[in-house]
Scaffold this motif. Structure first.
Motif, PDB file in Angstrom:
ATOM      1  N   ALA A 213       0.780  11.588   3.429  1.00  0.00           N
ATOM      2  CA  ALA A 213       1.195  10.696   4.520  1.00  0.00           C
ATOM      3  C   ALA A 213       2.520  10.003   4.209  1.00  0.00           C
ATOM      4  CB  ALA A 213       0.112   9.658   4.784  1.00  0.00           C
ATOM      5  N   GLY A 214       3.001  10.173   2.977  1.00  0.00           N
ATOM      6  CA  GLY A 214       4.278   9.590   2.588  1.00  0.00           C
ATOM      7  C   GLY A 214       4.227   8.088   2.395  1.00  0.00           C
ATOM      8  N   THR A 215       3.070   7.592   1.974  1.00  0.00           N
ATOM      9  CA  THR A 215       2.923   6.158   1.766  1.00  0.00           C
ATOM     10  C   THR A 215       2.161   5.914   0.462  1.00  0.00           C
ATOM     11  OG1 THR A 215       2.153   4.097   2.792  1.00  0.00           O
ATOM     12  CG2 THR A 215       0.766   6.027   3.078  1.00  0.00           C
ATOM     13  N   ILE A 216       2.271   4.714  -0.075  1.00  0.00           N
ATOM     14  CA  ILE A 216       1.643   4.381  -1.352  1.00  0.00           C
ATOM     15  C   ILE A 216       0.279   3.758  -1.114  1.00  0.00           C
ATOM     16  CG2 ILE A 216       1.847   3.008  -3.461  1.00  0.00           C
ATOM     17  CD1 ILE A 216       3.859   5.251  -3.278  1.00  0.00           C
ATOM     18  N   ASP A 217      -0.715   4.253  -1.812  1.00  0.00           N
ATOM     19  CA  ASP A 217      -2.049   3.656  -1.746  1.00  0.00           C
ATOM     20  C   ASP A 217      -1.969   2.234  -2.308  1.00  0.00           C
ATOM     21  OD1 ASP A 217      -4.749   2.993  -1.930  1.00  0.00           O
ATOM     22  OD2 ASP A 217      -5.345   4.989  -2.597  1.00  0.00           O
ATOM     23  N   PRO A 218      -2.431   1.228  -1.561  1.00  0.00           N
ATOM     24  CA  PRO A 218      -2.251  -0.154  -2.003  1.00  0.00           C
ATOM     25  C   PRO A 218      -3.224  -0.626  -3.076  1.00  0.00           C
ATOM     26  CG  PRO A 218      -3.387  -0.105   0.105  1.00  0.00           C
ATOM     27  CD  PRO A 218      -2.988   1.309  -0.206  1.00  0.00           C
ATOM     28  N   ILE A 219      -4.210   0.205  -3.453  1.00  0.00           N
ATOM     29  CA  ILE A 219      -5.135  -0.244  -4.488  1.00  0.00           C
ATOM     30  C   ILE A 219      -4.682   0.242  -5.853  1.00  0.00           C
ATOM     31  CG2 ILE A 219      -7.012  -0.201  -2.801  1.00  0.00           C
ATOM     32  CD1 ILE A 219      -8.194   2.178  -4.400  1.00  0.00           C
ATOM     33  N   MET A 220      -5.254  -0.337  -6.906  1.00  0.00           N
ATOM     34  CA  MET A 220      -4.865  -0.021  -8.277  1.00  0.00           C
ATOM     35  C   MET A 220      -5.663   1.175  -8.814  1.00  0.00           C
ATOM     36  SD  MET A 220      -2.485  -2.148  -9.099  1.00  0.00           S
ATOM     37  CE  MET A 220      -2.466  -2.015 -10.882  1.00  0.00           C
ATOM     38  N   TYR A 221      -4.974   2.013  -9.609  1.00  0.00           N
ATOM     39  CA  TYR A 221      -5.591   3.163 -10.252  1.00  0.00           C
ATOM     40  C   TYR A 221      -5.296   3.164 -11.744  1.00  0.00           C
ATOM     41  CZ  TYR A 221      -6.552   5.346  -5.733  1.00  0.00           C
ATOM     42  OH  TYR A 221      -7.025   5.618  -4.465  1.00  0.00           O
ATOM     43  N   ARG A 222      -6.261   3.647 -12.515  1.00  0.00           N
ATOM     44  CA  ARG A 222      -6.025   3.865 -13.938  1.00  0.00           C
ATOM     45  C   ARG A 222      -5.111   5.070 -14.136  1.00  0.00           C
ATOM     46  NH1 ARG A 222     -11.102   4.518 -15.541  1.00  0.00           N
ATOM     47  NH2 ARG A 222     -11.032   6.775 -15.766  1.00  0.00           N
ATOM     48  N   THR A 223      -5.314   6.100 -13.287  1.00  0.00           N
ATOM     49  CA  THR A 223      -4.499   7.304 -13.317  1.00  0.00           C
ATOM     50  C   THR A 223      -4.138   7.667 -11.899  1.00  0.00           C
ATOM     51  OG1 THR A 223      -5.644   8.145 -15.262  1.00  0.00           O
ATOM     52  CG2 THR A 223      -4.419   9.753 -13.942  1.00  0.00           C
ATOM     53  N   ARG A 224      -2.866   7.866 -11.632  1.00  0.00           N
ATOM     54  CA  ARG A 224      -2.435   8.296 -10.302  1.00  0.00           C
ATOM     55  C   ARG A 224      -1.951   9.731 -10.396  1.00  0.00           C
ATOM     56  NH1 ARG A 224      -1.233   4.913  -5.891  1.00  0.00           N
ATOM     57  NH2 ARG A 224      -1.647   2.704  -6.273  1.00  0.00           N
ATOM     58  N   SER A 225      -2.690  10.639  -9.763  1.00  0.00           N
ATOM     59  CA  SER A 225      -2.365  12.073  -9.868  1.00  0.00           C
ATOM     60  C   SER A 225      -1.926  12.633  -8.526  1.00  0.00           C
ATOM     61  CB  SER A 225      -3.580  12.832 -10.408  1.00  0.00           C
ATOM     62  OG  SER A 225      -4.737  12.517  -9.662  1.00  0.00           O
ATOM     63  N   GLU A 226      -1.014  11.928  -7.830  1.00  0.00           N
ATOM     64  CA  GLU A 226      -0.517  12.453  -6.563  1.00  0.00           C
ATOM     65  C   GLU A 226       0.209  13.786  -6.772  1.00  0.00           C
ATOM     66  OE1 GLU A 226      -0.021   7.887  -5.921  1.00  0.00           O
ATOM     67  OE2 GLU A 226       0.074   9.283  -7.609  1.00  0.00           O
TER      68      GLU A 226
END
Length: 226
Positions: A213-226
């Motif tokens: 969607a071209g937007t940043i997920d607003p919640i926190m992640y330990r690992t972001r694997s986009e």
């Protein structure tokens, strides 16, 4: 107009609630403490309900851990690292969960005088759960038509609404943003930590949806694997 909304506190159910609100319904959210391994989603569901200033948010207490058979209820089963290419029903499937939840929601809708039940099931970008498919929803609708006083005596149909059923996660994220849904208050992680793992099926599907969607997920992640 009144609508019961199955609200887990996750991305899909929150966007589904935003859709119901956008259509002008008075919201009657229903959530479930089914002895899942964590209460993180329930905490989010309460925050989402507060965001929408609902008059009444009920939480049903039930015990699906007594049945077991799912990594979301049975502590003997580990939540696996996500595999979005798998076509097998994963161990995170909770047996008959949506059947049970919809049955409670149907009873609540009858008592509340609601004509709609909104549920955020999705049959495209999902983990393969059998109770998220259109076949299940269509058959439950038939059961609903014949299993309540509202349907049999009052001839009042309580309709199961599935606005996300044929949407991708990208579409769901975009829809949520367009409706100003409080996505920052949600979680989708199966592990239920304050910081999402970023590795389970649900986290991976969610992160991929936000990325597409071209937007940043607003919640926190330990690992972001986009």
């Amino acid at each position: 107009m009144k609508a019961v909304v199955l609200l887990s506190g996750g991305l899909d159910s929150t966007v589904c609630m935003a859709v119901a609100r956008s259509k002008g319904y008075e919201l009657f959210p229903i959530s479930f403490n089914y002895n899942q391994r964590h209460a993180r989603e329930l905490e989010c569901a309460k925050k989402v309900s507060q965001y929408y200033n609902v008059t009444k948010h009920i939480v049903i207490e039930t015990n699906m851990n007594a049945i077991g058979g799912s990594a979301l209820t049975d502590e003997q089963l580990a939540v696996p690292t996500g595999n979005l290419d798998s076509r097998q029903i994963p161990v995170t499937y909770v047996p008959a969960r949506n059947l049970i939840f919809l049955s409670y929601a149907l009873g609540y809708a009858e008592v509340a005088g609601a004509d709609k039940i909104f549920i955020g099931v999705n049959a495209l970008d999902y983990s393969g759960y059998p109770d998220c498919r259109p076949e299940f929803i269509n058959l439950f609708q038939q059961v609903a038509d014949y299993s309540t006083k509202a349907g049999v005596q009052e001839h009042r149909k309580i309709v199961i609404e599935t606005p996300l059923l044929q949407l991708t996660k990208k579409d769901i994220v975009m829809l949520g943003n367009s409706l100003d849904a409080p996505l920052q208050l949600t979680t989708s992680c199966y592990n239920g930590e304050p910081v999402a793992c970023g590795e389970c099926d649900s986290c991976l599907l969610r992160l991929r949806g936000f990325a597409e969607a071209g937007t940043i997920d607003p919640i926190m992640y330990r690992t972001r694997s986009e």
